[in-house]
Structure formats: C-alpha cells, structure tokens
Design a protein around this motif. Structure first.
Motif, PDB file in Angstrom:
ATOM      1  N   TYR A   1       4.178   3.133   7.612  1.00 20.27           N
ATOM      2  CA  TYR A   1       2.388   3.373   7.743  1.00 20.27           C
ATOM      3  C   TYR A   1       1.938   4.099   9.005  1.00 20.27           C
ATOM      4  O   TYR A   1       0.916   3.924   9.251  1.00 20.27           O
ATOM      5  CB  TYR A   1       2.142   1.954   7.557  1.00 20.27           C
ATOM      6  CG  TYR A   1       2.329   1.250   6.270  1.00 20.27           C
ATOM      7  CD1 TYR A   1       1.807   1.826   4.990  1.00 20.27           C
ATOM      8  CD2 TYR A   1       3.173   0.327   6.071  1.00 20.27           C
ATOM      9  CE1 TYR A   1       1.975   1.517   3.590  1.00 20.27           C
ATOM     10  CE2 TYR A   1       3.506  -0.282   4.789  1.00 20.27           C
ATOM     11  CZ  TYR A   1       2.910   0.326   3.653  1.00 20.27           C
ATOM     12  OH  TYR A   1       3.409   0.017   2.298  1.00 20.27           O
TER      13      TYR A   1
ATOM     14  N   PRO B   1       0.838  -1.233  -0.039  1.00 18.10           N
ATOM     15  CA  PRO B   1      -0.010   0.008   0.126  1.00 18.10           C
ATOM     16  C   PRO B   1       0.726   1.078  -0.032  1.00 18.10           C
ATOM     17  O   PRO B   1       1.909   1.228   0.347  1.00 18.10           O
ATOM     18  CB  PRO B   1      -0.884  -0.091   1.444  1.00 18.10           C
ATOM     19  CG  PRO B   1      -0.710  -1.443   1.977  1.00 18.10           C
ATOM     20  CD  PRO B   1       0.660  -1.880   1.128  1.00 18.10           C
TER      21      PRO B   1
ATOM     22  N   TRP C   1      -7.561   1.115   5.865  1.00 18.16           N
ATOM     23  CA  TRP C   1      -6.948   0.004   6.021  1.00 18.16           C
ATOM     24  C   TRP C   1      -8.080  -1.324   5.599  1.00 18.16           C
ATOM     25  O   TRP C   1      -8.814  -1.535   6.551  1.00 18.16           O
ATOM     26  CB  TRP C   1      -6.091  -0.249   7.197  1.00 18.16           C
ATOM     27  CG  TRP C   1      -5.022   0.631   7.148  1.00 18.16           C
ATOM     28  CD1 TRP C   1      -4.764   1.655   7.921  1.00 18.16           C
ATOM     29  CD2 TRP C   1      -3.728   0.338   6.366  1.00 18.16           C
ATOM     30  NE1 TRP C   1      -3.478   2.234   7.645  1.00 18.16           N
ATOM     31  CE2 TRP C   1      -2.861   1.255   6.865  1.00 18.16           C
ATOM     32  CE3 TRP C   1      -3.449  -0.876   5.902  1.00 18.16           C
ATOM     33  CZ2 TRP C   1      -1.694   1.447   6.391  1.00 18.16           C
ATOM     34  CZ3 TRP C   1      -2.072  -1.035   5.284  1.00 18.16           C
ATOM     35  CH2 TRP C   1      -1.200   0.167   5.709  1.00 18.16           C
TER      36      TRP C   1
ATOM     37  N   THR D   1      -1.650   5.710   3.099  1.00 19.98           N
ATOM     38  CA  THR D   1      -2.686   4.975   3.522  1.00 19.98           C
ATOM     39  C   THR D   1      -3.588   5.192   4.641  1.00 19.98           C
ATOM     40  O   THR D   1      -2.847   5.338   5.680  1.00 19.98           O
ATOM     41  CB  THR D   1      -2.550   3.543   3.338  1.00 19.98           C
ATOM     42  OG1 THR D   1      -2.084   3.237   1.904  1.00 19.98           O
ATOM     43  CG2 THR D   1      -4.027   2.861   3.457  1.00 19.98           C
TER      44      THR D   1
ATOM     45  N   ARG E   1      -5.040  -4.670   1.915  1.00 14.49           N
ATOM     46  CA  ARG E   1      -3.941  -3.953   2.134  1.00 14.49           C
ATOM     47  C   ARG E   1      -3.189  -4.180   3.592  1.00 14.49           C
ATOM     48  O   ARG E   1      -1.895  -4.246   3.623  1.00 14.49           O
ATOM     49  CB  ARG E   1      -4.421  -2.696   2.502  1.00 14.49           C
ATOM     50  CG  ARG E   1      -4.703  -2.020   1.304  1.00 14.49           C
ATOM     51  CD  ARG E   1      -5.386  -0.354   1.219  1.00 14.49           C
ATOM     52  NE  ARG E   1      -5.917   0.159   0.077  1.00 14.49           N
ATOM     53  CZ  ARG E   1      -6.687   0.938  -0.047  1.00 14.49           C
ATOM     54  NH1 ARG E   1      -7.256   1.338   1.335  1.00 14.49           N
ATOM     55  NH2 ARG E   1      -6.958   1.362  -1.134  1.00 14.49           N
ATOM     56  N   LYS E   2      -3.962  -4.711   4.604  1.00 14.42           N
ATOM     57  CA  LYS E   2      -3.255  -5.452   5.837  1.00 14.42           C
ATOM     58  C   LYS E   2      -2.367  -6.649   5.588  1.00 14.42           C
ATOM     59  O   LYS E   2      -1.055  -6.818   5.943  1.00 14.42           O
ATOM     60  CB  LYS E   2      -4.218  -5.604   7.080  1.00 14.42           C
ATOM     61  CG  LYS E   2      -4.777  -4.428   7.416  1.00 14.42           C
ATOM     62  CD  LYS E   2      -5.926  -4.658   8.504  1.00 14.42           C
ATOM     63  CE  LYS E   2      -6.826  -3.427   9.056  1.00 14.42           C
ATOM     64  NZ  LYS E   2      -7.969  -4.064   9.794  1.00 14.42           N
TER      65      LYS E   2
END
Length: 94
Positions: free
Chosen positions: A59, A26, A33, A30, A37-38
């Motif tokens: 992040y 990502p 979430w 971002t 993506r996680k």
C-alpha cells in the motif's frame, strides 16, 4: 477460474467469529483511504492475513502512518480511524 498464488494464509478467523479473506483487503492501488479500508489492513496484519512489511510495501505506507492506524483502531475502532474526527480533536488540543 485462476487464483493468484499468494504466500501466507488466504483466510483467517477473527475473534468475533467472522472470517476475513484476502478479498476483504483493499486493492493495492488504493489512493482514497476510508476508515473501513484502514481497519481492514490493520485487522489483516493483526490476525496474520499478511505481514506488516508486506502491507507497507503493497500500500506504499510508512511505518509511522501504519502505526497511527493501529493506534486509532485500538483507541476507537472504526471511528478512531476517521480523519475528519481526528482533525477536529487535534485542533481542540491546542
């Protein structure tokens, strides 16, 4: 075309034979979430695409939050990272 210089690997091969690259991670900014993506961040760290500390910094994650993602991914994969499912199971445990 210019490539951004990065430390570490640019691509890694996952156990299922697929390839993951930095482009699959990502964007650093971002804010929303999703489970996918996680999972991308967890897989990237687990398979050596980036270091855990670099992911936390990139992040803006806490160590506890990242470890929850790892736990969720290990328990149920993509579905284990869905916040709505986790919230529903958390409320039924009371």
């Amino acid at each position: 075309m210019f490539l951004k210089k990065m430390n570490g690997k640019r691509i890694v091969k996952l156990p299922d034979g697929s390839v993951m690259s930095c482009a699959d991670l990502p964007a650093p900014d971002t804010r929303r979430w999703t489970a996918a993506r996680k999972l991308a961040v967890v897989r990237g760290v687990a398979h050596g695409l980036m270091e855990k500390e670099a992911a936390l910094e990139r992040y803006g994650l806490s160590e506890a939050e990242f470890l929850e993602w790892v736990k969720g991914a290990g328990a149920g994969g993509l579905s284990g990272l869905r916040a709505t499912i986790r919230k529903k199971t958390d409320t039924t445990d009371d």
